[in-house]
Design a protein around this motif. Structure first.
Motif, PDB file in Angstrom:
ATOM      1  N   GLU A 160       0.868  -1.152   0.188  1.00  0.00           N
ATOM      2  CA  GLU A 160      -0.354   0.220  -0.011  1.00  0.00           C
ATOM      3  C   GLU A 160       0.714   1.308  -0.418  1.00  0.00           C
ATOM      4  N   GLY A 208       2.001   1.751  -3.313  1.00  0.00           N
ATOM      5  CA  GLY A 208       0.781   2.290  -3.966  1.00  0.00           C
ATOM      6  C   GLY A 208       0.810   3.758  -3.781  1.00  0.00           C
ATOM      7  N   ALA A 236      -7.649   7.331  -5.334  1.00  0.00           N
ATOM      8  CA  ALA A 236      -6.639   7.272  -3.591  1.00  0.00           C
ATOM      9  C   ALA A 236      -6.655   8.126  -3.034  1.00  0.00           C
ATOM     10  N   SER A 289      -5.516   1.479 -10.787  1.00  0.00           N
ATOM     11  CA  SER A 289      -6.215   2.562  -9.411  1.00  0.00           C
ATOM     12  C   SER A 289      -7.267   1.826  -9.887  1.00  0.00           C
ATOM     13  N   GLU A 308      -5.074   0.810  -4.402  1.00  0.00           N
ATOM     14  CA  GLU A 308      -3.797   0.745  -4.050  1.00  0.00           C
ATOM     15  C   GLU A 308      -2.851   0.043  -4.303  1.00  0.00           C
ATOM     16  N   ARG A 309      -3.076  -0.783  -3.567  1.00  0.00           N
ATOM     17  CA  ARG A 309      -2.934  -2.484  -3.564  1.00  0.00           C
ATOM     18  C   ARG A 309      -1.702  -2.989  -5.103  1.00  0.00           C
ATOM     19  N   GLY A 320       1.028  -0.451  -6.338  1.00  0.00           N
ATOM     20  CA  GLY A 320       1.996  -1.222  -5.626  1.00  0.00           C
ATOM     21  C   GLY A 320       2.277  -1.958  -6.125  1.00  0.00           C
TER      22      GLY A 320
END
Length: 492
Positions: A42, A45, A111, A236, A241-242, A245
């Motif tokens: 995270e 990301g 995000a 996204s 975010e993951r 990332g």
């Protein structure tokens, strides 16, 4: 500077830069393995999506304005002062806007967590802009050895501080704070090493003289930003975010490997070609020698890492990153193109062709829009495939544009390392066979070690059989560099 002096400086810079790359890689790999386990996907990301925001500013400030300093044959203090204050003023405007609109911007990219770091990163961007002109001057004079010392000091502090802060539980702020510290060192170092200080001799005439090149540079960076942002933005929206990332780390690992092996070549390519652009024959000879070496190293390294990554990634950075293996393998296959094609835009800009990069990037964006609906449903792996396909599809066009601008054969750019590619594919087959026959009870460390050793031995043997001609070219290239370094040759 004479041709031999330019090449001598280039060789000296390459030695310094390779030493720096390898030393920092050992230190960086150890600390990254620890930080990746502590932080997880995270925070990386969040930083990748923040970079997406600041990429908009990067289209108009920084390198887009300072590259003209490196490319021009003659430069004056008026050019330097005009560039410095223009760059600093525009950066201040972008920094204020991003800081004030942090929450709406973060909501736009889906995000919200990014809003927390945008104001701090805006201040860092403002300070970072100060090193643009002194850094460009060091690159123009091929004094990259000084930049190596600056980058080494910055990286040591940044990496060490980030690790300490991560262990103390600062999360994403460990990355932000360490970046700020590294920026301050880099700015101070560039001013000290370049001996240049900004004055106030700003001139509209100087701005106009630089504008023709800067205009196309801004266009190139804008299209480059769009080309890079589209995949991350789409990912996204569907993965958060993951997912970003995971994609970011896959790109970082593959990029670190190619950067480790050929990054120094890429960093000085535009400046060396710009200084040698009046001698096309020397440019062609230089590219022949460099490509014979880069293909012989990049092909086995990237394809080799691709086949050991399913074991290596969870072993080094943890099981939480297993989902990054497939996108990493896809990115590593791009080494087939990167060994020669990654230089193309630098070569074009070095010979003063600032329009052709716009064509390459525009075509790449078109491919992204065409292919995205087909690959987006496959998540991180689909986006990685999207990036890879775009890269391979634009390669022949960029090679042809280099041929048109610099006279260096497009076919030769693509096939120059065919012997190393065949040897690398043979190596892959042998390593997979060895892995298949290894006892199931062996540990992952033992399996990885055996795969790496068998890969090195098999590739070396195959190169002396299949790639004997390329081995001979590499030996001749080393002699060519040595002759120029000793000043024994002064090409026409």
């Amino acid at each position: 500077m004479s041709t031999s002096q330019i090449i001598r400086r280039a060789i000296r810079n390459l030695v310094w830069m390779f030493a720096h790359s390898w030393a920092s890689a050992v230190f960086g790999l150890a600390t990254f393995a620890v930080m990746a386990r502590i932080l997880g996907p995270e925070p990386y990301g969040i930083m990748a999506l923040a970079a997406l925001v600041f990429g908009v500013a990067g289209v108009f400030v920084g390198a887009p304005l300072t590259e003209s300093i490196q490319q021009r044959d003659e430069i004056t203090n008026v050019h330097l002062d005009t560039t410095f204050w223009l760059n600093s003023g525009l950066t201040l405007v972008f920094a204020v806007v991003i800081a004030l609109l942090a929450e709406p911007i973060s909501a736009l990219i889906g995000a919200p967590a990014v809003a927390e770091v945008l104001p701090a990163l805006s201040v860092i961007m403002l300070f970072s802009s100060l090193e643009g002109v002194p850094g460009a001057l060091l690159q123009r004079e091929l004094e990259n050895d000084k930049l190596v010392w600056i980058e080494t000091a910055s990286e040591l502090l940044t990496t060490g501080l980030a690790l300490v802060l991560a262990l103390l539980g600062f999360g994403v702020w460990s990355l932000v704070i360490s970046m700020a510290a590294g920026t301050l060192i880099s700015v101070a170092g560039c001013f000290y090493a370049s001996k240049w200080r900004p004055g106030f001799s700003v001139s509209v005439t100087a701005f106009r003289e630089l504008f023709a090149f800067n205009r196309d540079t801004v266009g190139t960076y804008f299209l480059g930003y769009v080309d890079d942002a589209i995949p991350r933005f789409l990912l996204s929206l569907v993965g958060g975010e993951r997912a970003v990332g995971l994609l970011s780390i896959a790109g970082t690992i593959s990029g670190s490997l190619t950067g480790l092996l050929m990054g120094p070549f890429n960093e000085i390519a535009m400046n060396v070609v710009a200084r040698l652009q009046s001698s096309r024959r020397t440019v062609h000879e230089l590219l022949d020698r460099v490509f014979a070496m880069t293909t012989a190293v990049i092909y086995p390294a990237t394809l080799g890492l691709a086949i050991v990554s399913p074991l290596l990634i969870p072993l080094v950075i943890g099981d939480e990153w297993i989902a990054a293996v497939v996108p990493l393998q896809i990115f590593l296959v791009l080494g087939i193109r990167d060994a020669t094609g990654t230089f193309n835009i630098a070569i074009l800009r070095g010979v003063g062709d600032s329009r052709s990069p716009l064509i390459i990037l525009s075509l790449g964006i078109l491919f992204l829009f065409i292919l995205a609906p087909l690959l987006l449903p496959y998540g991180v792996a689909g986006i990685a495939t999207l990036i890879a396909l775009r890269t391979f599809l634009t390669w022949p066009v960029s090679a042809w544009l280099v041929q048109r601008a610099a006279g260096y054969s497009a076919i030769r750019q693509i096939v120059i390392g065919w012997r190393a590619l065949i040897a690398s594919l043979g190596m892959v087959a042998i390593v997979l066979l060895v892995n298949f026959h290894m006892p199931a009870h062996w540990s992952e460390i033992a399996r990885v070690a055996v795969m790496i050793i068998s890969g090195i031995l098999s590739y070396t043997g195959l190169m002396f059989v299949v790639g004997a001609g390329q081995v001979r070219e590499i030996r001749e290239g080393i002699g060519w560099f040595r002759n120029h370094h000793d000043g024994a040759v002064e090409p026409a």
